[in-house]
Scaffold this motif. Sequence first.
Motif, PDB file in Angstrom:
ATOM      1  N   ASN A  72       6.588   0.413   1.944  1.00 16.79           N
ATOM      2  CA  ASN A  72       5.833  -0.199   0.825  1.00 16.79           C
ATOM      3  C   ASN A  72       6.578  -1.330   0.294  1.00 16.79           C
ATOM      4  O   ASN A  72       7.867  -1.210   0.276  1.00 16.79           O
ATOM      5  CB  ASN A  72       5.707   0.987  -0.266  1.00 16.79           C
ATOM      6  CG  ASN A  72       5.109   0.381  -1.487  1.00 16.79           C
ATOM      7  OD1 ASN A  72       6.012  -0.059  -2.587  1.00 16.79           O
ATOM      8  ND2 ASN A  72       3.808   0.191  -1.745  1.00 16.79           N
ATOM      9  N   ASP A  73       5.923  -2.267  -0.082  1.00 19.30           N
ATOM     10  CA  ASP A  73       6.773  -3.619  -0.502  1.00 19.30           C
ATOM     11  C   ASP A  73       7.714  -3.309  -1.632  1.00 19.30           C
ATOM     12  O   ASP A  73       8.833  -3.696  -1.844  1.00 19.30           O
ATOM     13  CB  ASP A  73       5.895  -4.693  -0.736  1.00 19.30           C
ATOM     14  CG  ASP A  73       4.695  -4.159  -1.729  1.00 19.30           C
ATOM     15  OD1 ASP A  73       4.599  -3.117  -2.197  1.00 19.30           O
ATOM     16  OD2 ASP A  73       3.961  -5.200  -1.901  1.00 19.30           O
ATOM     17  N   GLU A 100      -2.689  -2.791 -13.567  1.00 20.45           N
ATOM     18  CA  GLU A 100      -2.260  -3.841 -12.996  1.00 20.45           C
ATOM     19  C   GLU A 100      -3.188  -4.865 -13.213  1.00 20.45           C
ATOM     20  O   GLU A 100      -2.742  -6.238 -13.273  1.00 20.45           O
ATOM     21  CB  GLU A 100      -1.915  -3.916 -11.491  1.00 20.45           C
ATOM     22  CG  GLU A 100      -3.027  -3.422 -10.634  1.00 20.45           C
ATOM     23  CD  GLU A 100      -2.726  -3.442  -9.089  1.00 20.45           C
ATOM     24  OE1 GLU A 100      -1.496  -3.244  -8.850  1.00 20.45           O
ATOM     25  OE2 GLU A 100      -3.543  -3.344  -8.139  1.00 20.45           O
ATOM     26  N   ALA A 139      -5.539  -1.818  -2.443  1.00 21.61           N
ATOM     27  CA  ALA A 139      -5.824  -2.384  -4.089  1.00 21.61           C
ATOM     28  C   ALA A 139      -6.146  -3.669  -3.847  1.00 21.61           C
ATOM     29  O   ALA A 139      -7.135  -4.070  -4.267  1.00 21.61           O
ATOM     30  CB  ALA A 139      -4.573  -2.052  -4.897  1.00 21.61           C
ATOM     31  N   HIS A 153      -1.029   1.605 -11.015  1.00 19.88           N
ATOM     32  CA  HIS A 153      -2.326   2.176 -10.889  1.00 19.88           C
ATOM     33  C   HIS A 153      -2.449   3.203 -12.121  1.00 19.88           C
ATOM     34  O   HIS A 153      -3.126   4.086 -12.085  1.00 19.88           O
ATOM     35  CB  HIS A 153      -2.555   2.627  -9.701  1.00 19.88           C
ATOM     36  CG  HIS A 153      -2.754   1.783  -8.457  1.00 19.88           C
ATOM     37  ND1 HIS A 153      -4.193   0.763  -8.400  1.00 19.88           N
ATOM     38  CD2 HIS A 153      -2.066   1.245  -7.533  1.00 19.88           C
ATOM     39  CE1 HIS A 153      -3.721  -0.173  -7.664  1.00 19.88           C
ATOM     40  NE2 HIS A 153      -2.559   0.246  -7.174  1.00 19.88           N
ATOM     41  N   ALA A 168       0.855  -1.208   0.077  1.00 15.60           N
ATOM     42  CA  ALA A 168       0.155  -0.064  -0.136  1.00 15.60           C
ATOM     43  C   ALA A 168       0.778   1.172  -0.006  1.00 15.60           C
ATOM     44  O   ALA A 168       1.996   1.195   0.431  1.00 15.60           O
ATOM     45  CB  ALA A 168      -0.918   0.079   1.276  1.00 15.60           C
ATOM     46  N   GLU A 216       3.571   3.991  -7.183  1.00 16.33           N
ATOM     47  CA  GLU A 216       2.494   3.262  -7.660  1.00 16.33           C
ATOM     48  C   GLU A 216       1.919   3.409  -9.084  1.00 16.33           C
ATOM     49  O   GLU A 216       0.887   3.333  -9.539  1.00 16.33           O
ATOM     50  CB  GLU A 216       1.134   4.052  -6.931  1.00 16.33           C
ATOM     51  CG  GLU A 216       1.306   3.878  -5.680  1.00 16.33           C
ATOM     52  CD  GLU A 216       0.798   2.522  -4.983  1.00 16.33           C
ATOM     53  OE1 GLU A 216       0.219   1.733  -5.820  1.00 16.33           O
ATOM     54  OE2 GLU A 216       1.333   2.259  -3.840  1.00 16.33           O
TER      55      GLU A 216
HETATM   56  C1  BGC Z   1      -0.281  -1.459  -4.527  1.00 19.76           C
HETATM   57  C2  BGC Z   1       1.047  -1.113  -4.175  1.00 19.76           C
HETATM   58  C3  BGC Z   1       1.943  -2.387  -4.280  1.00 19.76           C
HETATM   59  C4  BGC Z   1       1.820  -3.276  -5.226  1.00 19.76           C
HETATM   60  C5  BGC Z   1       2.772  -4.663  -4.998  1.00 19.76           C
HETATM   61  C6  BGC Z   1      -0.404  -2.523  -5.730  1.00 19.76           C
HETATM   62  O1  BGC Z   1      -1.578  -2.768  -5.818  1.00 19.76           O
HETATM   63  O2  BGC Z   1      -1.129  -0.555  -4.594  1.00 19.76           O
HETATM   64  O3  BGC Z   1       1.081  -0.126  -3.175  1.00 19.76           O
HETATM   65  O4  BGC Z   1       3.412  -1.816  -4.274  1.00 19.76           O
HETATM   66  O5  BGC Z   1       0.612  -3.545  -5.684  1.00 19.76           O
HETATM   67  O6  BGC Z   1       2.219  -5.310  -4.090  1.00 19.76           O
END
Ligand code: BGC
Length: 242
Positions: free
Chosen positions: A95-96, A153, A68, A144, A57, A141
């Motif tokens: 964030n990841d 995505e 998401a 998106h 996120a 991001e």
């Molecule tokens: C989220 C991102 C995240 C990515 C991978 C997206 O849907 O919005 O914050 O880094 O997925 O996990």
Amino acid sequence: MKAGIVDLDTGELVTDRVRIPTPEGAHPQDVLDTARELIGMLGDQADGLPLGVCFPAIVKHGRTLSAANISDDWIDFAAEEFFEKGLGRDIHFVNDADAAGLAELRYGAAKGQKGLTILTTLGTGIGSAFLYEGRLVPNTELGHLRWKGESIERFASASARERLDLKWKEWAQHLQAFYEHVEFLFSPDLFLVGGGVSKNPEKFMPYLSTRAEMRICEHRNNAGIIGAASLARSDEEHLAGA
Ligand code: BGC
């Protein structure tokens, strides 16, 4: 969800990675309980070690601002404080995809790289990290970007390949559209590709072509764990205002 113990001098995992499926709905309390269980699985070795947590996120000042592929409960949620209280220890929260970016910047393919590197993680969603001249610009991001009225995505993540039942080559065409669009917007010098699919690069990389060089993340799908852990060493260096 996964965890491991990382040697911050080498950026390598020093234990096997432990893993538990993300709880259905990914509600905060269930995610916290799973995080606790994962730490338990690492055993005594994890006692007292600094803990980095990365999360899918937007993360701004310890709050999660988007949701998401997780529960909406995370929107505008004091997540860092929630994990710190729930786990009874200080954590470093990020964030990841930004965590994966930090791992590659500090210990991998983006180390010493000039100009702009854009790292993308292809998994349930698409995550992105902008790495510019040794610094991370967080929360970009790119998954998106709008495409046919939806987040791109939904067409080009690894889970989209499964959901839409695409052959690897067909999925690569969706990916190619994504990377072409990103390249037009930002003209990076290097693309790095991470996430679960980075263990099978031969299935899709040959079909992709960009002006910028494109490589697989050195730390593949462990980059998130390694980058989150690396925040324990310094929150300042490499970070531009996360
Ligand atoms: C989220 C991102 C995240 C990515 C991978 C997206 O849907 O919005 O914050 O880094 O997925 O996990």
